[in-house]
Design an enzyme around this catalytic site. Structure first.
Site, PDB file in Angstrom:
ATOM      1  N   HIS A  40       0.852  -1.195   0.000  1.00 22.31           N
ATOM      2  CA  HIS A  40       0.000   0.000   0.000  1.00 22.31           C
ATOM      3  C   HIS A  40       0.885   1.241   0.000  1.00 22.31           C
ATOM      4  CE1 HIS A  40       0.860  -0.611   4.252  1.00 22.31           C
ATOM      5  NE2 HIS A  40       0.414   0.600   4.535  1.00 22.31           N
TER       6      HIS A  40
ATOM      7  N   HIS B  24       1.167   3.988   2.003  1.00 20.10           N
ATOM      8  CA  HIS B  24       1.622   4.761   3.155  1.00 20.10           C
ATOM      9  C   HIS B  24       3.140   4.902   3.106  1.00 20.10           C
ATOM     10  CE1 HIS B  24      -2.223   4.090   5.741  1.00 20.10           C
ATOM     11  NE2 HIS B  24      -2.242   5.256   5.132  1.00 20.10           N
TER      12      HIS B  24
ATOM     13  N   ASP C 137       5.632   4.739   5.109  1.00 15.50           N
ATOM     14  CA  ASP C 137       6.568   3.792   5.724  1.00 15.50           C
ATOM     15  C   ASP C 137       6.724   2.515   4.907  1.00 15.50           C
ATOM     16  OD1 ASP C 137       3.848   3.365   6.579  1.00 15.50           O
ATOM     17  OD2 ASP C 137       4.561   1.944   8.090  1.00 15.50           O
ATOM     18  N   HIS C 138       6.019   2.445   3.779  1.00 16.04           N
ATOM     19  CA  HIS C 138       6.134   1.283   2.894  1.00 16.04           C
ATOM     20  C   HIS C 138       6.685   1.642   1.509  1.00 16.04           C
ATOM     21  CE1 HIS C 138       3.827  -1.596   5.488  1.00 16.04           C
ATOM     22  NE2 HIS C 138       3.495  -0.441   6.030  1.00 16.04           N
TER      23      HIS C 138
ATOM     24  N   HIS D 100      -7.632  -1.829   5.434  1.00 19.09           N
ATOM     25  CA  HIS D 100      -6.696  -0.880   6.038  1.00 19.09           C
ATOM     26  C   HIS D 100      -7.098   0.580   5.835  1.00 19.09           C
ATOM     27  CE1 HIS D 100      -3.059   0.418   7.902  1.00 19.09           C
ATOM     28  NE2 HIS D 100      -2.518   0.929   6.807  1.00 19.09           N
TER      29      HIS D 100
ATOM     30  N   ASP E 166      -0.550  -3.984   5.731  1.00 17.29           N
ATOM     31  CA  ASP E 166      -1.244  -3.545   6.936  1.00 17.29           C
ATOM     32  C   ASP E 166      -2.730  -3.863   6.820  1.00 17.29           C
ATOM     33  OD1 ASP E 166       1.252  -2.571   7.413  1.00 17.29           O
ATOM     34  OD2 ASP E 166       0.654  -0.477   7.647  1.00 17.29           O
TER      35      ASP E 166
ATOM     36  N   HIS F 197       6.033  -5.602  11.640  1.00 15.43           N
ATOM     37  CA  HIS F 197       5.323  -4.316  11.731  1.00 15.43           C
ATOM     38  C   HIS F 197       4.925  -4.046  13.187  1.00 15.43           C
ATOM     39  CE1 HIS F 197       2.485  -1.068  10.630  1.00 15.43           C
ATOM     40  NE2 HIS F 197       3.214  -0.971   9.528  1.00 15.43           N
TER      41      HIS F 197
END
Length: 308
Positions: free
Chosen positions: A63, A65, A67-68, A140, A211, A269
């Site tokens: 996805h 976000h 942090d990914h 998510h 997530d 995570h």
């Protein structure tokens, strides 16, 4: 086949855990590495491993976000700067192409290799003669996917002794027989290759989820997998927070593993609120429900053996 965790934290980098990235090492199977997510500083984490960026063949993004994905532009540029010239494909949700194109454009980054970006939907997103990757959307709040990596069954062992009894000597014909083809010998005899090959070797299945809250799609993707990699952002006592922020607890990850009948669960995570002993408590919570659970740390490595 090996899973190497480059980042196991949640949200932002922490002293003990960098943000999300997992390498699936397929060196014996195809001489390549596949990445799953590429959070900030992933290329820096790679420097502490044996991974060679030029061997990265596919990157699967769960996805969008930060942090990914914030590690992608740097890794792509460095791969080119270091002499990588083989094609690379990135699979991810709608929007990943714009993110990559804009990042590379405004930084005047020129790649010396062919980069393909595939914006995915549910279903089979990759397939060749050895592997199959299936994607399903999770829960998510924004589009977030899980991936089921399926190694196709390998042909069984060639029964050489049985062939020698018939006077069939080693040569190109052995390859045809191993593929199960019908072959005509020099003397006119016709044999069915399937009669001279042992049972097929079962392929391995690795499920890596993005997530997510607990959802049925997670169970479907993980069905009878050899390994399930599941987020465990929160402890059981913080389940309300997990729900509010579209994440899972360690216990919910264990529930998915149990329902899906997986062989092994790996938690990742992990929120920075659970450091040291507290992170071990997450592991113990999961093990009460699913004993064969392990907690990944940055640079943890897990070998996935062939099925016997």
């Amino acid at each position: 086949m090996e899973l190497l965790f480059l980042g196991t934290g949640a949200g932002v980098p922490a002293k003990e855990r960098n943000v999300s990235s997992i390498a699936l090492q397929l060196l014996e199977e195809r001489g390549a590495t596949w990445l799953f997510d590429c959070g900030e500083a992933t290329q820096h984490q790679i420097l502490h491993t044996s991974i060679r960026p030029r061997r990265i063949e596919n990157i699967f993004i769960t996805h969008l976000h930060g942090d990914h994905i914030f590690g992608l532009p740097g890794l792509l540029g460095s791969r080119s700067f270091q002499g990588g010239d083989t094609p690379l494909t990135i699979y991810g949700p709608k929007g990943i192409q714009a993110f990559i194109e804009i990042s590379l454009s405004v930084s005047y980054t020129r790649l010396k290799y062919d980069l393909q970006v595939v914006e995915i939907e549910e279903g089979t997103i990759f397939e060749d003669e050895r592997f199959l990757v299936i994607a399903k959307q999770l829960d998510h709040g924004i589009p977030s996917y899980g991936f089921r990596v399926v190694e196709k069954d390998l042909p069984g062992t060639l029964l050489v002794d049985k062939l020698k009894v018939l006077g069939i000597r080693p040569g190109p014909i052995y390859q045809q027989i191993k593929l199960g083809k019908t072959v005509q010998l020099d003397n006119g005899t016709v044999i069915d290759g399937r009669d001279f090959v042992g049972p097929p070797q079962k392929g391995r299945i690795v499920t890596i989820l993005g997530d997510t809250r607990y959802c049925e799609a997670s169970v479907e993707l993980a069905k009878e997998a050899d390994v399930l990699v599941h987020e465990a952002t929160f402890a059981a006592e913080d389940s309300a927070l997990a729900h509010d922020y579209f994440h899972s607890t360690a216990v919910q990850a264990a529930e998915v593993a149990k329902l899906a009948g997986v062989k092994r669960l790996i938690l990742t995570h992990i929120s920075s609120r659970y450091q040291g002993v507290l992170s071990e408590e997450l592991l113990e919570q999961a093990r009460k429900l699913f004993p064969n659970t392990e907690l990944a740390s940055d640079f943890s490595s897990f070998i996935i053996p062939r099925k016997k």
